[in-house]
Design a protein around this motif. Structure first.
Motif, PDB file in Angstrom:
ATOM      1  N   ARG A  71       0.895  -1.237   0.077  1.00  0.00           N
ATOM      2  CA  ARG A  71      -0.123   0.124  -0.089  1.00  0.00           C
ATOM      3  C   ARG A  71       0.884   1.169  -0.008  1.00  0.00           C
ATOM      4  O   ARG A  71       1.941   1.189   0.845  1.00  0.00           O
ATOM      5  CB  ARG A  71      -0.933  -0.209   1.091  1.00  0.00           C
ATOM      6  N   ILE A  72       0.586   2.248  -0.943  1.00  0.00           N
ATOM      7  CA  ILE A  72       1.326   3.495  -0.939  1.00  0.00           C
ATOM      8  C   ILE A  72       0.768   4.276   0.556  1.00  0.00           C
ATOM      9  O   ILE A  72      -0.536   4.585   0.441  1.00  0.00           O
ATOM     10  CB  ILE A  72       1.042   4.137  -1.966  1.00  0.00           C
ATOM     11  N   VAL A  73       1.768   4.890   1.223  1.00  0.00           N
ATOM     12  CA  VAL A  73       1.649   5.519   2.397  1.00  0.00           C
ATOM     13  C   VAL A  73       2.292   6.770   1.993  1.00  0.00           C
ATOM     14  O   VAL A  73       1.769   7.956   2.354  1.00  0.00           O
ATOM     15  CB  VAL A  73       2.114   4.888   3.590  1.00  0.00           C
ATOM     16  N   GLY A  74       3.444   6.876   1.520  1.00  0.00           N
ATOM     17  CA  GLY A  74       4.236   8.151   1.324  1.00  0.00           C
ATOM     18  C   GLY A  74       4.355   8.517  -0.167  1.00  0.00           C
ATOM     19  O   GLY A  74       4.893   7.728  -0.964  1.00  0.00           O
ATOM     20  N   LEU A  75       4.040   9.636  -0.543  1.00  0.00           N
ATOM     21  CA  LEU A  75       4.266  10.407  -1.797  1.00  0.00           C
ATOM     22  C   LEU A  75       5.712  10.808  -1.991  1.00  0.00           C
ATOM     23  O   LEU A  75       6.396  11.128  -1.174  1.00  0.00           O
ATOM     24  CB  LEU A  75       3.141  11.078  -2.376  1.00  0.00           C
ATOM     25  N   PRO A  76       6.001  11.258  -3.183  1.00  0.00           N
ATOM     26  CA  PRO A  76       7.232  11.901  -3.538  1.00  0.00           C
ATOM     27  C   PRO A  76       7.389  13.245  -2.748  1.00  0.00           C
ATOM     28  O   PRO A  76       6.379  13.881  -2.297  1.00  0.00           O
ATOM     29  CB  PRO A  76       7.182  12.147  -5.076  1.00  0.00           C
ATOM     30  N   ASN A  77       8.619  13.202  -2.456  1.00  0.00           N
ATOM     31  CA  ASN A  77       9.114  14.635  -1.342  1.00  0.00           C
ATOM     32  C   ASN A  77       8.388  14.857  -0.353  1.00  0.00           C
ATOM     33  O   ASN A  77       8.123  16.001   0.257  1.00  0.00           O
ATOM     34  CB  ASN A  77       8.980  15.948  -2.415  1.00  0.00           C
ATOM     35  N   GLU A  78       8.036  13.458   0.495  1.00  0.00           N
ATOM     36  CA  GLU A  78       7.365  13.765   1.695  1.00  0.00           C
ATOM     37  C   GLU A  78       8.486  13.245   2.871  1.00  0.00           C
ATOM     38  O   GLU A  78       9.029  12.230   2.603  1.00  0.00           O
ATOM     39  CB  GLU A  78       6.238  13.042   1.923  1.00  0.00           C
ATOM     40  N   ASN A  79       8.076  13.738   4.334  1.00  0.00           N
ATOM     41  CA  ASN A  79       8.896  13.363   5.241  1.00  0.00           C
ATOM     42  C   ASN A  79       7.527  12.550   5.859  1.00  0.00           C
ATOM     43  O   ASN A  79       6.652  12.744   6.265  1.00  0.00           O
ATOM     44  CB  ASN A  79       9.173  14.372   6.286  1.00  0.00           C
ATOM     45  N   ILE A  80       8.050  11.114   6.220  1.00  0.00           N
ATOM     46  CA  ILE A  80       7.056  10.132   6.819  1.00  0.00           C
ATOM     47  C   ILE A  80       7.500   9.713   8.067  1.00  0.00           C
ATOM     48  O   ILE A  80       8.645   9.276   8.246  1.00  0.00           O
ATOM     49  CB  ILE A  80       6.857   8.838   5.878  1.00  0.00           C
ATOM     50  N   ARG A  81       6.777   9.820   9.092  1.00  0.00           N
ATOM     51  CA  ARG A  81       7.360   9.485  10.464  1.00  0.00           C
ATOM     52  C   ARG A  81       5.976   8.466  11.325  1.00  0.00           C
ATOM     53  O   ARG A  81       4.951   8.856  11.258  1.00  0.00           O
ATOM     54  CB  ARG A  81       7.220  10.771  11.355  1.00  0.00           C
ATOM     55  N   LEU A  82       6.594   7.410  11.387  1.00  0.00           N
ATOM     56  CA  LEU A  82       5.501   6.320  11.884  1.00  0.00           C
ATOM     57  C   LEU A  82       5.858   6.366  13.554  1.00  0.00           C
ATOM     58  O   LEU A  82       6.847   6.245  14.148  1.00  0.00           O
ATOM     59  CB  LEU A  82       5.629   4.927  11.409  1.00  0.00           C
ATOM     60  N   GLU A  83       4.633   6.548  14.266  1.00  0.00           N
ATOM     61  CA  GLU A  83       4.715   6.544  15.558  1.00  0.00           C
ATOM     62  C   GLU A  83       3.691   5.731  16.276  1.00  0.00           C
ATOM     63  O   GLU A  83       2.795   5.429  15.470  1.00  0.00           O
ATOM     64  CB  GLU A  83       4.502   8.089  16.219  1.00  0.00           C
ATOM     65  N   LYS A  84       3.743   5.192  17.557  1.00  0.00           N
ATOM     66  CA  LYS A  84       2.634   4.743  18.089  1.00  0.00           C
ATOM     67  C   LYS A  84       0.981   5.090  17.976  1.00  0.00           C
ATOM     68  O   LYS A  84       0.259   4.565  18.068  1.00  0.00           O
ATOM     69  CB  LYS A  84       3.079   4.191  19.581  1.00  0.00           C
ATOM     70  N   ASP A  85       1.062   6.375  17.800  1.00  0.00           N
ATOM     71  CA  ASP A  85      -0.189   7.117  17.763  1.00  0.00           C
ATOM     72  C   ASP A  85      -0.588   7.410  16.334  1.00  0.00           C
ATOM     73  O   ASP A  85      -1.680   7.934  16.028  1.00  0.00           O
ATOM     74  CB  ASP A  85      -0.239   8.358  18.610  1.00  0.00           C
ATOM     75  N   GLY A  86       0.237   6.983  15.340  1.00  0.00           N
ATOM     76  CA  GLY A  86      -0.208   7.142  13.802  1.00  0.00           C
ATOM     77  C   GLY A  86       1.026   7.390  12.904  1.00  0.00           C
ATOM     78  O   GLY A  86       1.990   7.554  13.346  1.00  0.00           O
TER      79      GLY A  86
END
Length: 164
Positions: A71-86
């Motif tokens: 599944r695509i979660v992050g698109l080009p030129n994005e900062n993605i951070r996964l945390e316990k709350d989301g």
């Protein structure tokens, strides 16, 4: 000549005039796709498909000669951070689509998954034409959090058809 070329491409990349069937192997996309479940990878939309967040896509495996589904979660030129709350995209918390939340899908940070896999610090940056992909079963998926890394647009074959 042009017609022959188009027919050769259709024959090469699809088993029907409309798409190619794919059988999911492994548990990375459960509960959305179970091991052994068959889905269709559209052919004609291949030429116009623009990846969007939350799409389920077929991807060329960069390490082997096969396809994978994520599944695509992050698109080009994005900062993605996964945390316990989301999930945070560019420091803004994004809500999962209701169908994913209702199915009990939760995207765990790599630091919460205890494995001997290469993982980062739960913060990821996509570049131009790069995507961040996750399996819906993030406790078992070897996705962009681990060895798979960021996926270039050229490796995304197409969106997988169905109610995913």
């Amino acid at each position: 000549m042009k017609t022959t070329f188009i027919l050769m491409i259709i024959a090469l990349f699809s088993t029907s005039a409309f798409g190619r069937e794919f059988t999911q192997t492994g548990v990375a996309m459960e509960p959305t796709l179970k091991a052994g479940e068959k889905v269709e990878i559209g052919f004609f939309s291949l030429f116009s498909y623009e990846p969007e967040r939350w799409d389920v896509v077929a991807v060329k495996n960069p390490h082997e000669f096969n396809l994978m589904v994520f599944r695509i979660v992050g698109l080009p030129n994005e900062n993605i951070r996964l945390e316990k709350d989301g999930i945070y995209i560019n420091n803004v918390k994004v809500e999962l689509p209701s169908r994913l939340a209702q199915a009990g899908i939760y995207y765990w940070p790599a630091s919460a998954v205890k494995r001997n896999k290469k993982s980062g610090n739960d913060v990821y940056q996509t570049g131009e034409e790069e995507y961040f992909l996750l399996g819906d079963n993030t406790l078992k998926a070897n996705d962009s959090r681990f060895e798979l890394g960021m996926i270039p647009r050229a490796s995304i074959v197409n969106k997988v058809s169905g109610n995913l």
